[in-house]
Design a protein around this motif. Structure first.
Motif, PDB file in Angstrom:
ATOM      1  N   ALA A  94       0.876  -1.371   0.089  1.00  0.00           N
ATOM      2  CA  ALA A  94      -0.041  -0.060  -0.174  1.00  0.00           C
ATOM      3  C   ALA A  94       1.141   1.404  -0.020  1.00  0.00           C
ATOM      4  O   ALA A  94       0.419   2.296  -0.611  1.00  0.00           O
ATOM      5  N   VAL A  95       2.031   1.118   0.486  1.00  0.00           N
ATOM      6  CA  VAL A  95       2.723   2.481   0.770  1.00  0.00           C
ATOM      7  C   VAL A  95       3.443   2.714  -0.526  1.00  0.00           C
ATOM      8  O   VAL A  95       4.043   3.881  -0.787  1.00  0.00           O
ATOM      9  N   LEU A  96       3.383   1.849  -1.410  1.00  0.00           N
ATOM     10  CA  LEU A  96       4.152   2.254  -2.575  1.00  0.00           C
ATOM     11  C   LEU A  96       3.312   2.622  -3.708  1.00  0.00           C
ATOM     12  O   LEU A  96       3.685   2.832  -5.047  1.00  0.00           O
ATOM     13  N   LYS A  97       1.934   2.822  -3.484  1.00  0.00           N
ATOM     14  CA  LYS A  97       0.886   3.229  -4.590  1.00  0.00           C
ATOM     15  C   LYS A  97       0.710   4.833  -4.852  1.00  0.00           C
ATOM     16  O   LYS A  97      -0.271   5.238  -5.124  1.00  0.00           O
ATOM     17  N   ALA A  98       1.693   5.432  -4.837  1.00  0.00           N
ATOM     18  CA  ALA A  98       1.685   7.019  -5.242  1.00  0.00           C
ATOM     19  C   ALA A  98       1.683   6.925  -6.572  1.00  0.00           C
ATOM     20  O   ALA A  98       2.411   6.176  -7.338  1.00  0.00           O
TER      21      ALA A  98
END
Length: 435
Positions: free
Chosen positions: A376-380
């Motif tokens: 989730a933290v890589l979804k920019a």
């Protein structure tokens, strides 16, 4: 005789409960106990956590002139643990001056927070998970939301230099004595002339130390906490990036507090980051697992069973760290996390390969290629993003290295060198009005 008396007592209690149900339609509720109190002050917000064994609820309201937050905790009694909250408020807390606690009535404890500034409080409950019982969480955000760039400018941490600068990705090669007395290169090797970066504007790199606050992350056999190790590495990396011409750095957290996964992504987008680097220290059920890894986002599923398992564990951070789930928060998260593009993943893979090659020079690689999973933290959607698993903190040998200053320096240098080599081949695009 004792046994008969005990049975009689139980019968009386059962009769009282039965009469209560007849009269009120509800069963009597036992008082809950506060079993732990924790405070997490930070520039972003201050969190107060009251851990309890159930049946505890809260109401709150604000008072002005002077600013105060009043929280009535129903279903509990004042005990020694709750009184500890008074001494846990730190003098440098950005939002709380002091707290007063008292028994408002037989079933309610009142907390009065004397504030340093007006706040926008969020009070919510969390169900038991992991090592925690029920938690009542008080998050004190500033009434006027902080502007991330303005805050960095005020602290003198936002560099502006619009002049084109050629940056050679090199510094004098150094060597150090690594524990116990093994020589290790810092791996700051100069690039070839063809690989020198041409930075025509300032580039912004967001460094994201994983976990924090209520979320300790993985814990090693010697008690090392992932959140502490990766914060130390993140600070070293920040210092090195700040020494580079035409580079500036923003950290998602610079102290021990929890940042929700979606907020980490939002912070990167708020400063129009060019790169996003999340730093972690892996764990596995077998202490023999070892090696460094680099992950990027996947649109089609994980590249391995292990990658899928790790992403699931990392994505559970919000549940452990504690997030106030609101309807608009879910909608915002959905918008942010569904916009990832093929181009972002392609550029993330280039960055990941550059960093993985450098990590291979200082540590064994867990796998020789960049892996993919739905972190989730890589979804920019518009920022090349990688997650670096520096080592397995669950491996006693790698846990010791992760706590070694020299090895932390090596990790920071490896990541920075990977970033330099990425920019050498993939110059950042020019942005109108951005410097």
């Amino acid at each position: 005789m004792e046994h008969a008396f005990y049975k009689f007592g139980r019968s009386v209690l059962a009769l009282i409960a039965f009469i209560t149900v007849l009269l009120t339609g509800t069963l009597p509720v036992m008082a809950g106990n506060i079993v732990a109190v924790r405070t997490w002050p930070a520039d972003d917000y201050t969190r107060i956590t009251l851990e309890h064994d159930g049946n505890v609820h809260a109401k709150h309201f604000l008072l002005a002139n002077p600013d105060r937050l009043v929280v009535d905790v129903d279903g509990t009694e004042l005990n020694a643990t709750l009184k500890e909250l008074i001494s846990k408020i730190q003098p440098d807390d950005p939002y709380i001056q002091q707290v007063r606690v008292g028994q408002l009535n037989p079933k309610t404890v009142r907390l009065v927070f004397d504030l340093k500034t007006a706040v926008n409080p969020q009070v919510f409950s969390l169900a038991p998970i992991d090592k925690y019982k029920h938690r009542l969480v008080l998050d004190l955000y500033p009434k006027e939301p902080l502007d991330p760039i303005a805050t960095l400018i005020m602290k003198g941490e936002w560099k502006n230099d619009p002049e084109p600068v050629q940056v050679a990705a090199s510094t004098p090669k150094k060597s150090i004595i690594d524990a116990p007395s093994r020589k290790t290169s810092l791996s700051e090797e100069p690039l070839k002339d063809a690989e020198k970066m041409q930075l025509k504007r300032m580039v912004t790199i967001v460094v994201d130390p994983g976990h924090g606050g209520e979320d300790s992350g993985a814990i090693g056999a010697r008690g090392s906490k992932e959140k502490d190790v990766v914060l130390a590495i993140g600070k070293r990396l920040k210092a090195k990036i700040e020494q580079q011409p035409n580079m500036r750095v923003v950290m998602t957290r610079n102290a021990d507090f929890f940042v929700p996964l979606g907020t980490r992504v939002q912070k990167a987008r708020a400063v129009q980051a060019d790169l996003f680097i999340s730093i972690h220290a892996d764990a596995f059920v077998q202490p023999t697992a070892r090696g460094s890894s680099v992950f990027v986002l996947s649109e089609k599923g994980a590249s391995s069973t292990a990658a899928r398992w790790l992403a699931k564990r990392e994505n559970a951070a919000d549940l452990i760290g504690g997030v106030n789930i609101k309807k608009h928060d879910r909608q915002l998260a959905s918008v942010l996390l569904d916009l990832s593009t093929t181009a972002q993943i392609k550029n993330s893979m280039k960055l990941g390969n550059a960093v993985l090659n450098e990590m291979g020079g200082i540590n064994r690689l867990h796998k020789g290629s960049v892996e993919q999973a739905a972190f989730a933290v890589l979804k920019a959607p518009d920022i090349p993003s990688i997650l670096v698993e520096t080592a397995f903190i669950s491996n006693p040998e790698e846990e010791a290295k992760l706590n070694n200053d020299a090895h932390q320096e090596n990790i920071a240098n490896a990541i920075l060198n990977g970033v330099k080599k990425y920019f050498a081949k993939n110059p950042p695009r020019v942005r109108n009005g951005m410097i």
